[in-house]
Design an enzyme around this catalytic site. Structure first.
Site, PDB file in Angstrom:
ATOM      1  N   LYS A   1       0.839  -1.196   0.000  1.00 45.38           N
ATOM      2  CA  LYS A   1       0.000   0.000   0.000  1.00 45.38           C
ATOM      3  C   LYS A   1       0.881   1.256   0.000  1.00 45.38           C
ATOM      4  O   LYS A   1       1.956   1.269   0.600  1.00 45.38           O
ATOM      5  CB  LYS A   1      -0.886  -0.007   1.243  1.00 45.38           C
ATOM      6  CG  LYS A   1      -1.785   1.200   1.387  1.00 45.38           C
ATOM      7  CD  LYS A   1      -2.520   1.172   2.717  1.00 45.38           C
ATOM      8  CE  LYS A   1      -3.390   2.428   2.867  1.00 45.38           C
ATOM      9  NZ  LYS A   1      -2.576   3.662   2.877  1.00 45.38           N
TER      10      LYS A   1
ATOM     11  N   LYS B   1       7.063   0.756   1.596  1.00 51.08           N
ATOM     12  CA  LYS B   1       7.478  -0.102   0.486  1.00 51.08           C
ATOM     13  C   LYS B   1       8.784   0.392  -0.140  1.00 51.08           C
ATOM     14  O   LYS B   1       9.707  -0.391  -0.383  1.00 51.08           O
ATOM     15  CB  LYS B   1       6.346  -0.146  -0.528  1.00 51.08           C
ATOM     16  CG  LYS B   1       6.643  -0.721  -1.879  1.00 51.08           C
ATOM     17  CD  LYS B   1       5.423  -0.633  -2.769  1.00 51.08           C
ATOM     18  CE  LYS B   1       4.846   0.761  -2.855  1.00 51.08           C
ATOM     19  NZ  LYS B   1       5.757   1.762  -3.472  1.00 51.08           N
TER      20      LYS B   1
ATOM     21  N   LYS C   1       5.001   8.948  -8.208  1.00 53.88           N
ATOM     22  CA  LYS C   1       5.731   9.924  -7.388  1.00 53.88           C
ATOM     23  C   LYS C   1       7.221   9.950  -7.711  1.00 53.88           C
ATOM     24  O   LYS C   1       7.912  10.924  -7.423  1.00 53.88           O
ATOM     25  CB  LYS C   1       5.549   9.621  -5.900  1.00 53.88           C
ATOM     26  CG  LYS C   1       4.125   9.720  -5.405  1.00 53.88           C
ATOM     27  CD  LYS C   1       4.051   9.731  -3.898  1.00 53.88           C
ATOM     28  CE  LYS C   1       4.735   8.552  -3.234  1.00 53.88           C
ATOM     29  NZ  LYS C   1       4.151   7.248  -3.598  1.00 53.88           N
TER      30      LYS C   1
ATOM     31  N   ASP D   1      -1.790  -0.227  -4.107  1.00 57.82           N
ATOM     32  CA  ASP D   1      -3.198   0.160  -3.952  1.00 57.82           C
ATOM     33  C   ASP D   1      -3.988  -0.136  -5.218  1.00 57.82           C
ATOM     34  O   ASP D   1      -5.183  -0.385  -5.165  1.00 57.82           O
ATOM     35  CB  ASP D   1      -3.292   1.668  -3.668  1.00 57.82           C
ATOM     36  CG  ASP D   1      -2.622   2.051  -2.363  1.00 57.82           C
ATOM     37  OD1 ASP D   1      -3.313   2.173  -1.358  1.00 57.82           O
ATOM     38  OD2 ASP D   1      -1.399   2.210  -2.371  1.00 57.82           O
TER      39      ASP D   1
END
Length: 250
Positions: free
Chosen positions: A9, A14, A40, A128
């Site tokens: 998630k 992560k 990102k 996600d």
């Protein structure tokens, strides 16, 4: 070549896990490539002292063309780790998953693996969303093993369950399989019990138990992995032990 996709998630740690694992492999003398598969484009920053590599999608947007040399989209970080970021589209425009597919195709054309001849390739993938693009490391043969990073938080386990479901959909095609779980602790009540129950439900093993550590935060504030900051710290040795275990299974 050991090819691992790290899923989890968003915000679960992560990228911290992936970068520290990359640094751990490098400290063991392995040639490593880390590919950030998140819009990102911040997966590799702590291998590069906080200076982000230009993402593939940003390069294409700025230059209105594809890169023709790996040097245009690659930076070497701590321990010689080769750092690449797929990036994503302009916010609100386009599909981030398609950016991953485009990047993977481009890296094949530029002969990334033939050029660097890595021992280990790590894909840091947002968990996600498991659409076609984000599932590419699972279903296109890029990764062989999947690590799921989770805490005992409800939404982290929910995402982890979705990842397992996505992998199960491809299990009859010889694609990547989930090797196990990395418990990244968040001081949740009965955290180990919850994650252990999830692992047992899916027939998985908890491969590493990473404590909540101020040392990780301290060195990330300096743009470093905790491995680079102090390899002898107990939390650093957790990543080293995980890297050794994965190497022994080859």
């Amino acid at each position: 070549m050991l090819k691992i996709a790290v899923y989890g998630k968003g915000g679960i740690g992560k990228s911290t896990t992936t970068a520290n694992l990359a640094a751990a492999f490098a400290s063991l003398g392995k040639k490593v490539i880390q590919i950030g598969c998140d819009p990102k484009a911040d997966s590799t920053m702590n291998l590069l002292h906080g200076s982000p590599v230009q993402s593939v999608m940003d390069y294409m947007r700025i230059n209105d063309d594809e890169p023709t040399e790996l040097s245009e989209i690659v930076e070497e970080g701590y321990g010689g780790v080769v750092c690449i970021e797929t990036g994503g589209p302009t916010p609100g425009l386009g599909c981030a998953g398609r950016g991953i597919i485009t990047t993977f195709s481009l890296l094949e054309d530029l002969e990334l693996f033939e050029t660097y001849e890595p021992d280990v390739v790590l894909y840091d993938v947002l968990g996600d969303v498991v659409c076609g693009g984000f599932a590419a490391p699972i279903r296109e043969g890029y990764a062989e093993k999947i690590l799921i990073v989770t805490s005992g938080e409800k939404m982290a386990l929910y995402a982890a369950n979705n990842i397992c479901s996505a992998v199960k959909n491809f299990e009859d095609r010889g694609y990547a399989t989930v090797r196990g779980v990395v418990l990244n602790r968040r001081a949740v009540e009965r955290e180990e019990e919850k994650v252990q129950a999830f692992a047992e439900e899916h027939g998985l093993e908890i491969l590493a138990d990473i404590p909540r550590s101020n040392d990780i935060i301290h060195y990330e504030d300096q743009g470093k992995t905790v491995i680079e900051g102090d390899i002898n710290l107990p939390v650093s040795q957790k990543y080293i032990d995980l890297a050794k275990r994965l190497l022994e299974e080859q």
